[in-house]
Design an enzyme around this catalytic site. Structure first.
Site, PDB file in Angstrom:
ATOM      1  NE  ARG A 119      -5.103   3.553   3.988  1.00 28.79           N
ATOM      2  CZ  ARG A 119      -5.210   3.815   2.679  1.00 28.79           C
ATOM      3  NH1 ARG A 119      -4.584   4.858   2.158  1.00 28.79           N
ATOM      4  NH2 ARG A 119      -5.915   3.026   1.908  1.00 28.79           N
ATOM      5  CE1 TYR A 168       6.650 -37.317 -25.073  1.00 22.69           C
ATOM      6  CE2 TYR A 168       8.767 -37.387 -26.185  1.00 22.69           C
ATOM      7  CZ  TYR A 168       7.714 -38.040 -25.569  1.00 22.69           C
ATOM      8  OH  TYR A 168       7.717 -39.403 -25.453  1.00 22.69           O
ATOM      9  CG  MET A 181      -4.900  -2.783  13.519  1.00 24.57           C
ATOM     10  SD  MET A 181      -3.971  -1.387  14.177  1.00 24.57           S
ATOM     11  CE  MET A 181      -4.303  -0.169  12.921  1.00 24.57           C
ATOM     12  NE  ARG A 241      -6.476  -3.728  -3.657  1.00 27.73           N
ATOM     13  CZ  ARG A 241      -6.960  -3.925  -2.447  1.00 27.73           C
ATOM     14  NH1 ARG A 241      -6.185  -4.359  -1.493  1.00 27.73           N
ATOM     15  NH2 ARG A 241      -8.220  -3.676  -2.170  1.00 27.73           N
ATOM     16  CE  LYS A 244      -3.869  -0.452   2.423  1.00 29.64           C
ATOM     17  NZ  LYS A 244      -4.524  -0.655   3.726  1.00 29.64           N
ATOM     18  NE  ARG A 253       1.296 -48.775 -21.255  1.00 24.19           N
ATOM     19  CZ  ARG A 253       0.696 -48.302 -20.164  1.00 24.19           C
ATOM     20  NH1 ARG A 253       1.383 -47.589 -19.295  1.00 24.19           N
ATOM     21  NH2 ARG A 253      -0.588 -48.513 -19.971  1.00 24.19           N
ATOM     22  N   GLY A 274      -5.987 -10.415   8.273  1.00 23.87           N
ATOM     23  CA  GLY A 274      -5.463 -10.744   9.593  1.00 23.87           C
ATOM     24  C   GLY A 274      -4.684  -9.582  10.161  1.00 23.87           C
ATOM     25  CB  CYS A 288       3.826 -40.462 -21.127  1.00 22.04           C
ATOM     26  SG  CYS A 288       4.474 -41.954 -20.397  1.00 22.04           S
ATOM     27  CB  SER A 315       8.143 -41.978 -22.489  1.00 21.12           C
ATOM     28  OG  SER A 315       7.076 -41.256 -21.952  1.00 21.12           O
ATOM     29  CD  GLU A 371       6.164 -47.730 -16.350  1.00 22.81           C
ATOM     30  OE1 GLU A 371       5.160 -47.136 -15.945  1.00 22.81           O
ATOM     31  OE2 GLU A 371       6.146 -48.507 -17.320  1.00 22.81           O
ATOM     32  N   GLY A 381       7.412 -42.434 -17.118  1.00 25.66           N
ATOM     33  CA  GLY A 381       6.038 -42.705 -16.675  1.00 25.66           C
ATOM     34  C   GLY A 381       5.954 -42.268 -15.228  1.00 25.66           C
ATOM     35  CB  THR A 382       5.827 -38.893 -13.713  1.00 30.45           C
ATOM     36  OG1 THR A 382       4.694 -38.452 -14.446  1.00 30.45           O
ATOM     37  CG2 THR A 382       7.085 -38.371 -14.362  1.00 30.45           C
ATOM     38  CG  ASN A 383       0.581 -41.215 -13.533  1.00 24.67           C
ATOM     39  OD1 ASN A 383       0.971 -40.071 -13.314  1.00 24.67           O
ATOM     40  ND2 ASN A 383      -0.507 -41.483 -14.228  1.00 24.67           N
ATOM     41  CG  ASP A 384       3.195 -47.425 -12.789  1.00 26.61           C
ATOM     42  OD1 ASP A 384       2.630 -47.677 -11.703  1.00 26.61           O
ATOM     43  OD2 ASP A 384       2.812 -47.874 -13.883  1.00 26.61           O
ATOM     44  NE  ARG A 435      -3.660 -44.769 -21.059  1.00 24.65           N
ATOM     45  CZ  ARG A 435      -3.881 -43.672 -20.343  1.00 24.65           C
ATOM     46  NH1 ARG A 435      -3.444 -43.583 -19.129  1.00 24.65           N
ATOM     47  NH2 ARG A 435      -4.567 -42.683 -20.865  1.00 24.65           N
ATOM     48  CG  HIS A 492     -13.854 -47.696 -14.912  1.00 21.90           C
ATOM     49  ND1 HIS A 492     -15.090 -47.196 -15.243  1.00 21.90           N
ATOM     50  CD2 HIS A 492     -13.360 -48.279 -16.034  1.00 21.90           C
ATOM     51  CE1 HIS A 492     -15.346 -47.504 -16.502  1.00 21.90           C
ATOM     52  NE2 HIS A 492     -14.314 -48.159 -16.999  1.00 21.90           N
TER      53      HIS A 492
HETATM   54  P1  ADP Z   1      -8.279  -1.821   3.615  1.00 21.09           P
HETATM   55  O1  ADP Z   1      -6.987  -2.492   3.394  1.00 21.09           O
HETATM   56  O2  ADP Z   1      -9.206  -2.514   4.528  1.00 21.09           O
HETATM   57  O3  ADP Z   1      -8.901  -1.336   2.338  1.00 21.09           O
HETATM   58  P2  ADP Z   1      -7.477   0.900   3.962  1.00 21.09           P
HETATM   59  O4  ADP Z   1      -6.322   1.329   4.776  1.00 21.09           O
HETATM   60  O5  ADP Z   1      -7.281   0.922   2.508  1.00 21.09           O
HETATM   61  O6  ADP Z   1      -7.887  -0.526   4.478  1.00 21.09           O
HETATM   62  O7  ADP Z   1      -8.656   1.851   4.380  1.00 21.09           O
HETATM   63  C1  ADP Z   1      -9.974   1.557   4.721  1.00 21.09           C
HETATM   64  C2  ADP Z   1     -10.886   2.613   4.138  1.00 21.09           C
HETATM   65  O8  ADP Z   1     -10.569   3.891   4.641  1.00 21.09           O
HETATM   66  C3  ADP Z   1     -10.764   2.705   2.637  1.00 21.09           C
HETATM   67  O9  ADP Z   1     -12.025   2.915   2.076  1.00 21.09           O
HETATM   68  C4  ADP Z   1      -9.893   3.898   2.444  1.00 21.09           C
HETATM   69  O10 ADP Z   1     -10.119   4.505   1.206  1.00 21.09           O
HETATM   70  C5  ADP Z   1     -10.313   4.813   3.616  1.00 21.09           C
HETATM   71  N1  ADP Z   1      -9.225   5.694   4.001  1.00 21.09           N
HETATM   72  C6  ADP Z   1      -7.995   5.339   4.406  1.00 21.09           C
HETATM   73  N2  ADP Z   1      -7.231   6.433   4.636  1.00 21.09           N
HETATM   74  C7  ADP Z   1      -8.003   7.508   4.385  1.00 21.09           C
HETATM   75  C8  ADP Z   1      -7.781   8.925   4.432  1.00 21.09           C
HETATM   76  N3  ADP Z   1      -6.602   9.418   4.766  1.00 21.09           N
HETATM   77  N4  ADP Z   1      -8.805   9.719   4.112  1.00 21.09           N
HETATM   78  C9  ADP Z   1      -9.985   9.209   3.756  1.00 21.09           C
HETATM   79  N5  ADP Z   1     -10.271   7.898   3.690  1.00 21.09           N
HETATM   80  C10 ADP Z   1      -9.288   7.043   4.005  1.00 21.09           C
HETATM   81 MG    MG Z   2      -7.943  -0.415   1.000  1.00 20.26          MG
HETATM   82 MG    MG Z   3       3.059 -47.483 -15.820  1.00 22.83          MG
END
Ligand code: ADP
Ligand code: MG
Ligand code: MG
Length: 881
Positions: free
Chosen positions: A94, A858, A105, A338, A24, A616, A103, A838, A770, A751, A772-775, A560, A454
């Protein structure tokens, strides 16, 4: 020594600094650098995060100093003051790791507000209600995100306040009500943390930064890193950015947009926004957002800014972008960009379009499309936009999706198909007797059997979806019902299967048909022009051979012959051959089979006219062509009870004896492959004759048949030299008889581990190898595939004992090492020796990359995998040479 740099202003960084600034941060820096409207800010580096941990989870004085220095620059730039009542600077905090990571913050917005600055904000904007609302949002987010205070505690207070004031919506709350809420929020904060809510903005900022660093090591983030192979010592960056407000009135708003349509790839701005809203409101789905198109009418001047900006962004990044934006008083700000996630279809269209637009070259286009995108495009797909009622999960045995009426009986499947109805065939497992039902069905679901059962093999061969080994469903073919937990489905009820995921879905699902045209075909042709490893196909029938050619296969790597023996009407003849007591009898029986085999080879070689076709010779143990001994014993019992003809019973008993005699305790390691060919030479000789006769006939017709004979399961060079001599005698005989010279290469399948480590000796008697990577995987690991997949493999993968199923993805360290050894040994004396693969791995992208590195000639895979393999071969070549 230079002082470590812990913070970078956005204008100091760029998109190459992901490792230091996180994804970001690097992109925010890049956007500022190229002059796009980004609210000013700075990034605290991933290095700071690591040192924070080395410092017992404390920010060092040096870090704090740099943070406040950077903050000062933002204040100067914006003319606002952090914590100043008159014109307060507010920021968002952010998180931003190198790879986007669930996961981590969540974001805190409006940081810098307190009892004083909130009044300043009110005065400056002339909107006290807005200021109070921003403040209560801040306390809520700060409490929730930084201190883990449960969301509902805050929500309850708001609900209470709404009830008290007799209003329905947040926006109807009065200034007074908001003031009350703020007081209550702070009480909750104090109760839960034991501390007063921090009024000092600097304290707020440091707490928030530390919380982001701490979230790097929370359980969710750790697990995610483990699953995705992200090193723990990368650390996360933190972005501190001055706030812009999308919630200051009707000339404000916020939204997300893609520069092209992420599901179709169409070159058209695609996105949504909400008027008068802040950040997360769009994702939260509180109000229904408007499409970006409508912005044209609502705020035309903003729309124009948008078009300008998104074109700049795409040209700069040369890829489809996913952007977050906010409009404050008719001015557009970018808050994130992104590379956008996209469907397979969109990936292909965007890559091809961008080549035509001159943004990227063909090589880059090929690298932008994943081999599994190609795979997805080749099979009818389930429309995942729709809600699915998944009732069970089995093995993803053959990709693609199918919907239809449940049918238990193959004959009925055939009848229904003739009536134009779609059916899915449900069987505990299938046998050659059920083939016509599989042909008629859209897909097959079995409750037993592994990936080589099968049903699985046949379905893959036909390019039909199959879910096998789904033991959660109990299929009763007599009562014609199927039960999953409490759900009971009857014949005629609708069901769907997804052979790519193993999902079994109740009811019908909408399918999207694959097409090999347009951009899809274009990119495949480009891949072919890259001339990586050649791609051949595994095909046993003329139909498969034709299909393979259509998909671009340059030869057959494995034909086969046992399937030719399996055909229903031939089974009696095959059985007579097997049951023969003398060599004479066996020869006689084989004479009977000869014309049939010749006909098979004729058709295949004709379909592959001009292209190498590796045939074969018979591999499986003979008892596979006989009925099951238990079934036979039962039948004999029944005949006895019914007092049937003595003679017939005697005959059956003889038959049973023979079946028992042939039965092996470990057929995979038993009397099969060249062991069969050496002990029953007539079988292989007859097959060779059939091939040669077919060749002669085709040559007479002006075709160019190019068969290559492949001997299975060789472990000792002597096995091959003996076989070779025998076959060469046969060939010579026929050559002389017909006054023709044929030059048919004879090679072997590698194989067995022993074949790999003695490959140099074996190669003296072979024209090609060739793998025969399965066997080879079965024999190297000592796993029988069906048992492994049905019993313990699942557990091994779950426990991380094995990363991937070695039957799908080549075990490069083990099996791969053996292949490498064989390649080295062979090429030392015969540098031009032809080497191919194969096994099923020949169609798997990461394995193909490995085979490319070894310098094989190949890979050969099922016809339907050919496009994927062609594509993967091109990418392997692009990225490794
Ligand atoms: P996430 O990864 O969950 O998208 P972000 O850090 O991108 O988290 O932000 C969450 C929301 O807050 C997004 O919609 C982002 O555009 C908005 N946001 C983040 N920073 C600002 C800021 N400085 N001013 C206004 N909106 C913000
Ligand atoms: Mg975002
Ligand atoms: Mg075989």
């Amino acid at each position: 020594m230079n002082k470590a740099k812990y913070t970078y202003l956005f204008e100091e960084g760029n998109s190459d600094m992901r490792e230091t600034l996180g994804g970001k941060g690097a992109n925010l820096a890049e956007m500022s650098r190229i002059g796009l409207p980004v609210p000013p800010g700075f990034t605290v580096t991933t290095k700071a995060c690591n040192e924070y941990y080395n410092n017992d989870a404390n920010l060092t004085d040096e870090m704090k100093e740099q943070i406040f220095e950077s903050l000062q620059k933002i204040e100067d730039e914006s003319g606002k003051g952090f914590g100043e009542k008159e014109n307060p600077l507010l920021v968002s905090v952010r998180s931003g790791a190198v790879a986007s990571m669930p996961g981590m913050m969540d974001t805190v917005l409006n940081l810098g507000l307190n009892d004083e600055t909130v009044e300043g904000l009110a005065e400056k904007t002339g909107n006290r209600r807005f200021a109070l609302d921003s403040y209560r949002r801040f306390i809520q987010m700060f409490g929730d995100v930084v201190h883990g205070i449960e969301h509902y505690l805050f929500e309850d207070i708001i609900e209470n306040e709404k009830d008290k004031n007799g209003v329905e919506n947040d926006v109807e709350l009065s200034e007074k009500a908001l003031e009350d809420i703020i007081v209550e929020f702070k009480k909750v904060f104090e109760q839960k943390t034991g501390d007063k809510f921090p009024e000092d903005p600097k304290e707020q900022l440091l707490q928030a930064i530390k919380a982001v660093f701490n979230s790097w090591n929370n359980q969710r983030a750790k697990v995610y890193r483990q699953i995705n192979d992200i090193p723990d010592d990368l650390g996360t960056a933190v972005n501190v950015q001055s706030m812009v407000f999308g919630n200051m009135g009707e000339d404000c708003g916020t939204g997300v947009a893609f520069t092209r349509n992420p599901s179709t790839g169409e070159k058209k701005l695609y996105g949504e926004f909400l008027m008068n809203a802040q950040g997360e409101d769009v994702v939260a789905g509180i109000r229904t957002p408007k499409s970006i198109e409508e912005l044209k009418d609502i705020l035309p001047e903003v729309y124009d800014q948008f078009v300008d900006v998104y074109e700049k962004l795409e040209n700069h990044y040369r890829d489809m972008q996913d952007i977050e934006f906010t409009v404050e008083k008719k001015k557009l700000y970018l808050l994130q960009t992104r590379n956008g996630k996209r469907t397979a279809k969109a990936a292909v269209k965007i890559a091809v379009d961008m080549v035509k637009e001159g943004l990227i070259d063909k090589k880059e286009a090929i690298n932008r499309v994943e081999p599994n995108h190609i795979d997805q495009l080749l099979h009818p797909q389930i429309d995942t936009e729709k809600k699915l009622d998944v009732i069970a999960k089995g093995l993803p045995a053959s990709p693609g999706a199918a919907s239809g009426q449940i049918v238990f009986d193959p004959n009925e499947a055939e009848r229904k198909k003739e009536n134009g109805e779609n059916v899915v065939l449900l069987r505990p497992e299938t046998t050659p007797d059920d083939i016509h039902g599989i042909v008629a069905a859209e897909g097959v679901l079995t409750s037993r059997g592994g990936m080589t059962s099968h049903a699985a093999v046949v379905a893959r061969g036909m390019g039909k979806p199959c879910v096998s080994g789904c033991d959660a469903v109990s299929i009763d073919i007599n009562k014609e019902v199927v039960q999953v937990d409490d759900t009971i489905l009857k014949k005629g009820d609708l069901i769907s299967i997804d052979g790519a995921t193993g999902n079994v879905i109740k009811g019908e699902v909408e399918l999207i048909d694959p097409k090999l045209g347009g951009e899809f075909k274009e990119i495949l042709d480009w891949a072919n022009d890259m001339k990586g490893l050649a791609v051949w196909a595994n095909a046993d029938t003329p139909e498969d051979a034709k299909k393979a050619r259509e998909f671009g296969a340059e030869g057959i790597g494995l034909c086969r012959t046992e399937h030719m023996f399996m055909a229903q009407e031939r089974i009696p003849k095959v059985r007579r051959m097997i049951m023969s007591e003398t060599e004479e009898q066996r020869k006689e029986a084989l004479e009977d089979l000869l014309p049939l085999q010749e006909e098979d080879f004729y058709e295949i070689l004709k379909a592959m006219d001009g292209l190498p076709t590796t045939i074969r010779l018979l591999d499986p143990p003979l008892h596979e062509f006989l009925p099951n001994s238990q079934d036979l014993a039962c039948e004999i019992e029944r005949m006895k009870v019914k007092e049937e003809d003595e003679e017939k019973i005697l005959e059956k008993e003889e038959f049973l004896k023979a079946v028992n005699a042939l039965e092996e305790s470990n057929p995979m390691l038993g009397h099969r492959g060249c062991r069969l060919g050496l002990t029953y030479p007539e079988i292989y000789i007859t097959q060779a004759k059939a091939i040669i006769k077919a060749v002669i006939k085709l040559k007479d017709e002006g075709c160019k048949p190019c068969p290559e004979i492949m001997i299975p399961l060789v472990g000792y060079s002597k096995e091959l030299s003996m076989m070779r001599e025998m076959l060469e005698d046969t060939i010579k005989e026929l050559e002389e008889e017909n006054n023709i010279s044929l030059n048919i290469p004879i090679g072997t399948m590698i194989e067995l581990p022993r074949a790999c480590v003695t490959a140099d000796e074996i190669s003296e008697h072979a024209d090609f190898f060739s793998f025969g990577t399965n066997d080879l995987t079965q024999t190297t690991l000592g796993y029988s595939r069906d048992d492994a997949e049905g019993k313990f493999l699942h557990y091994y993968i779950q426990q991380n004992l094995l990363e991937k199923n070695p039957f799908s993805v080549l075990d490069q360290e083990g099996v791969g090492k053996l292949i490498e050894t064989a390649v080295d040994k062979t090429r030392k004396t015969k540098p031009e020796f032809k080497l191919g693969v194969c096994g099923e791995h020949g169609g798997e992208p990461s394995s193909i990359e490995f085979f490319n590195k070894l310098g094989l000639n190949y890979v050969s895979c099922s016809p339907y995998r050919v496009p994927v393999a062609r594509f993967a071969a091109a990418r392997a070549k692009l990225n490794n040479n």
